[in-house]
Design an enzyme around this catalytic site. Structure first.
Site, short mmCIF file in Angstrom:
data_model
loop_
_atom_site.label_atom_id
_atom_site.label_comp_id
_atom_site.label_asym_id
_atom_site.label_seq_id
_atom_site.Cartn_x
_atom_site.Cartn_y
_atom_site.Cartn_z
N ASP A 513 0.87 -1.16 0.00
CA ASP A 513 0.00 0.00 0.00
C ASP A 513 0.91 1.21 0.00
OD1 ASP A 513 -2.29 1.56 0.28
OD2 ASP A 513 -1.95 1.71 2.43
N ASP A 708 -6.95 -1.89 3.85
CA ASP A 708 -6.03 -2.98 3.49
C ASP A 708 -6.36 -4.26 4.25
OD1 ASP A 708 -4.47 -1.18 2.01
OD2 ASP A 708 -3.50 -0.51 3.85
#
Lengths: 808, 51
Positions: A513, A708
């Site tokens: 990420d 996430d």
């Protein structure tokens, strides 16, 4: 430690803080380095607890909060976390920050002396937990919490009591078995020594027989009880038609016990009770050590979970639109119901889903969506729990709380997903082949020797099963893993289980990420077009603001002069007078309304926006003089870390919820091909990408946000980085105390090194088994050889594990 | 050597008592936390009432 350092340099020794021994900053006319230490020292001295300074081993600057902990006395909180005793006292458990040494324990446990009404405080250092009991009539939990806060240990409600109770039962059961195995092995060794001595020195048949019977009486009940964990897993694995290392172990142990007892009753043949007992004992010790290490890592992760805010500031009574008038009271988050008005201060996480009632601010929604740019909100705007208020206080009308919030629903989906398919562990794979090979060899041995005598065949086949009991094989993995977990924890890498290490060791696809891992996670000025001198003017105008853009501009340049007449328009920009000039800083369209632009400047703005940066225009006296490009800069160590990961065999992909152009800018800066950067990914997109990649091999997801978490749960291993959201920590297998991608590379390298060690251990132990097995097949094995070889192989594995290079 | 027939079961019985004692310490929670108590012995006794 600090004391030693202070002694080395006399300049520091001259002025070190009375409380924490750190140097007192020059110009501070005090015996303390900071106000926090002064407050704590005052609180300690006022209660006559000066002994703290003699007991302590390490010192660190104290921090306290001014919080009054009133929410702990709220009935909603008390119902959940306070237990009543039959002695009229109330009991509760608190997590305390910064519990380190004997002095901390003593200080906290001295609370009954300082606070009337507190009956007892017991500290558990390993779990950072204090069990408090008090008289509800004389004092309150909030007062106790305030006391802990004042002496430098910030308290949090302990939310893991159920989990703790479950673990305690497991720990105690294993410890009892360990004790029984230890007692058995000690006594069996003594009996064994007598028997071995008898082999050489001669011993009457009656005495030998007596010793053998006594050995059996100790071994069968003792080992039968202590080895139940192995039998149970072996049975479970058999039922599930899976292979497990405990299966060959159980076969070896059972064969030893049954055949040994048969030989005792028959009065002839060998017994292997002492070697078997040693084996069971060593295996249990290894298991116990692994369990302890895992507990430590998960306790540390749970402590982090507890640190997330659990209180909200509720505004009661008549609600006015004026933010400044109402005084909010602190309540536990459980007490908030839809319709309540909640105050969210700057820097706080929004506790509920709701609608802005009053105030204008900027919200960092990064944790929920991955978007790195703050979103401006005004009354009427919808907010989601878990996002961060960054600019100004807000009053929010709650519409959904707890599990009904968007975050709550996401958590529910994660819980459903994170039941990971158990991976086929390396040792189990080997154990499978091992069972087949050893049992067929045993059958062959039996048939071969039976040609001469059936009794001899049974003797040799049983000896084979017993001496090849894969003790070192079973020790090889836990020892290597424990050493790795311990060293990793010291580096700030918390690995929640042994499985995670194996999952990380096989290279595959690694999704990163962008926010917080590859980039600093904070806006900064990355490019500047036009008048360089305007930077100081912009910094001056923005000096008083808390907006992330303002902080970036202030970090970029020293302010030119104090600004006057500052007017901030949230979501647009700021207007101020600096050195007699009108300065305008803000979004280009807004600045362009009241300032002249030029084609060159418009070109710059378009260019910066195209590159994924946020353009900010600076105008002076009605003319735009400069354009700043703001972006989340790439971490300095990211490039090297990505190269290291590629060297280890990982395919790195960027998967972010941020704008596509921003993601591509980061990818380009790091040399990640455009095709491997995916921007604007929703949490669902991330899961899809992870699931698709899993079809091709192992997948690791590195991230920090709520967005996430689902992808982490879906991946073969999830890594959460420092500052991650609560759910992300929960979904992850590894938690990194530092947010940098460099640690991810170090973790992957450490996992691979651990697996190398495990493989080396397995080779050692298989070699030992080969030798012992060959001896048994040829009928040459002797209990004395077995007794020597079995511990020797375990010791080799132990030495090899300690020599491991993992996480050095 | 016939004394062995008495001594050995006796020794094992004592060992059994020790195991029993160990099981009791575990069940009563004395070994749940092994980090804190070794530090607690460093604490001095309560200072006696002054005056």
């Amino acid at each position: 430690m600090n004391a030693a350092r202070a002694a080395d340099s006399p300049a520091v020794a001259e002025a070190s803080c009375v409380h924490c021994s750190l140097p007192v900053p020059a110009g501070r006319r005090s015996a303390f380095c900071c106000a926090g230490c002064e407050v704590v020292h005052g609180a300690i001295a006022a209660h006559g607890l000066d002994q703290f300074y003699r007991l302590r081993e390490a010192s660190a600057p104290a921090h306290t909060t001014e919080h009054d902990y009133r929410e702990l006395d709220d009935p909603a909180f008390q119902r959940l976390h306070v237990r009543g005793g039959n002695d009229g006292r109330a009991h509760a458990s608190l997590y305390l920050e910064d519990l380190r040494c004997a002095a901390c324990v003593w200080l906290v446990e001295s609370a009954p002396r300082c606070l009337p009404g507190v009956a007892e405080v017991r500290v558990d250092l390993g779990r950072s937990r204090a069990d408090v009991s008090w008289d509800p009539a004389a004092t309150s939990l909030a007062a106790i919490a305030r006391h802990f806060d004042r002496i430098g240990h910030i308290p949090y409600p302990y939310r893991a009591l159920d989990r703790d109770a479950l673990r305690r039962r497991e720990d105690r059961a294993l410890l009892v078995k360990l004790g029984v195995a230890g007692a058995s092995v000690g006594n069996l060794m003594l009996l064994g020594i007598a028997l071995y001595a008898g082999l050489f020195g001669g011993m009457s048949w009656a005495d030998t027989s007596f010793f053998r019977w006594v050995s059996m009486c100790v071994a069968v009940p003792g080992l039968g009880f202590a080895a139940t964990p192995f039998f149970r897993t072996a049975l479970g694995a058999l039922r599930a038609r899976r292979l497990h290392l405990d299966l060959p172990l159980s076969i070896g142990i059972l064969a030893g016990l049954v055949w040994g007892s048969a030989n005792v009753i028959r009065g002839v043949g060998e017994i292997y009770f002492d070697s078997l007992a040693m084996l069971v004992f060593l295996l249990l010790v290894a298991r116990w050590i692994v369990l302890r290490h895992q507990r430590r890592a998960s306790t540390a992760a749970e402590l982090l979970l507890s640190l997330t805010p659990s209180r909200a500031h509720r505004i009661d009574g008549e609600h006015e639109t004026d933010v400044a008038i109402d005084v909010p009271i602190d309540v536990p988050i459980e007490a908030i119901v839809p319709g309540d008005l909640v105050r969210v201060r700057v820097g706080e996480v929004i506790p509920v889903d709701g609608v802005v009632h009053a105030g204008r601010s900027a919200i960092d929604v990064g944790l929920l969506t991955g978007e790195s740019r703050p979103v401006d909100v005004a009354p009427g705007a919808e907010l989601h729990a878990g996002t961060l208020n960054v600019a100004a206080p807000l009053d929010v009308r709650a519409t959904a709380v707890g599990e009904l919030t968007r975050v709550g629903k996401l958590v529910a989906s994660i819980e459903a997903m994170s039941a990971k398919a158990p991976i086929e562990r390396l040792v189990d794979r080997i154990a499978g082949r091992f069972v087949v090979v050893v049992s067929s060899l045993a059958a062959l041995t039996f048939v071969g020797w039976s040609l001469r005598s059936v009794a001899l065949g049974a003797e040799c086949a049983m000896a084979l099963l017993i001496v090849t009991c894969p003790c070192a094989l079973a020790l090889a993995t836990p020892l290597a893993v424990t050493v790795a977990l311990g060293r990793a924890a010291r580096r700030g890498v918390l690995i929640k289980g042994a499985d995670a290490l194996e999952r990380l060791a096989t290279p595959g696809t690694l999704f990163v990420d962008k926010t917080g891992t590859l980039t600093a996670g904070e806006l900064a000025v990355v490019s500047w077009r036009g008048d360089l001198g305007a930077a100081a003017l912009a910094a001056a105008a923005e000096a008083g603001s808390n907006h992330p853009i303002a902080r970036a501009l202030c970090a970029h340049s020293e302010p030119a002069a104090p600004a006057g007449d500052v007017r901030e328009e949230l979501g647009r920009g700021i207007r101020a007078r600096v050195n007699g000039r009108d300065v305008l800083v803000g979004a280009p369209p807004w600045v362009g309304q009241s300032a002249r632009s030029q084609p060159a400047i418009d070109g710059w703005i378009a260019e910066l926006a195209e590159r994924g940066e946020t353009p900010i225009a600076i105008a002076c006296n009605g003319v735009i003089v400069a354009v700043a490009g703001l972006a989340d800069p790439v971490r300095p160590d990211a490039q090297a870390a990505l190269a290291e990961l590629a060297r280890l065999g990982w395919h790195v992909r960027v998967l972010s919820g941020d704008d596509v152009r921003v993601v591509e800018r980061v990818g380009a800066a790091l040399g990640v091909p455009r095709a491997h950067c995916q921007g604007a990914a929703s949490p669902e997109d991330k899961v899809t990408a992870v699931v698709a990649a899993r079809a091709r091999g192992p997948v690791v997801m590195v991230g920090d946000g709520v967005n996430d978490a689902a992808a982490m749960a879906a991946a073969s291993a999830g890594i959460a980085v420092s500052g991650a959201a609560e759910i992300a920590i929960e979904a992850a297998d590894v938690y990194l105390r530092s947010p940098s991608i460099g640690e991810v590379a170090a973790t992957a390298a450490g996992a691979q090194a651990t697996l190398t060690t495990i493989r080396r251990n397995l080779r050692f132990s298989l070699a030992y088994n080969l030798v012992a097995g060959a001896l048994a097949i040829s009928g040459l094995i002797h209990p004395l050889i077995a007794a020597a070889v079995m511990p020797l192989s375990s010791l080799t594995v132990l030495a090899s594990s300690l020599r491991s290079k993992a996480f050095r | 050597m016939s004394v062995l027939y008495l001594i050995l079961p006796l020794a094992l019985a004592i060992a059994g008592l020790a195991v029993g004692a160990f099981v009791w310490t575990v069940r009563s929670g004395q070994l749940d936390d092994v980090d804190t108590p070794p530090r607690r012995i460093l604490f001095d006794d309560e200072p006696r009432e002054t005056r």
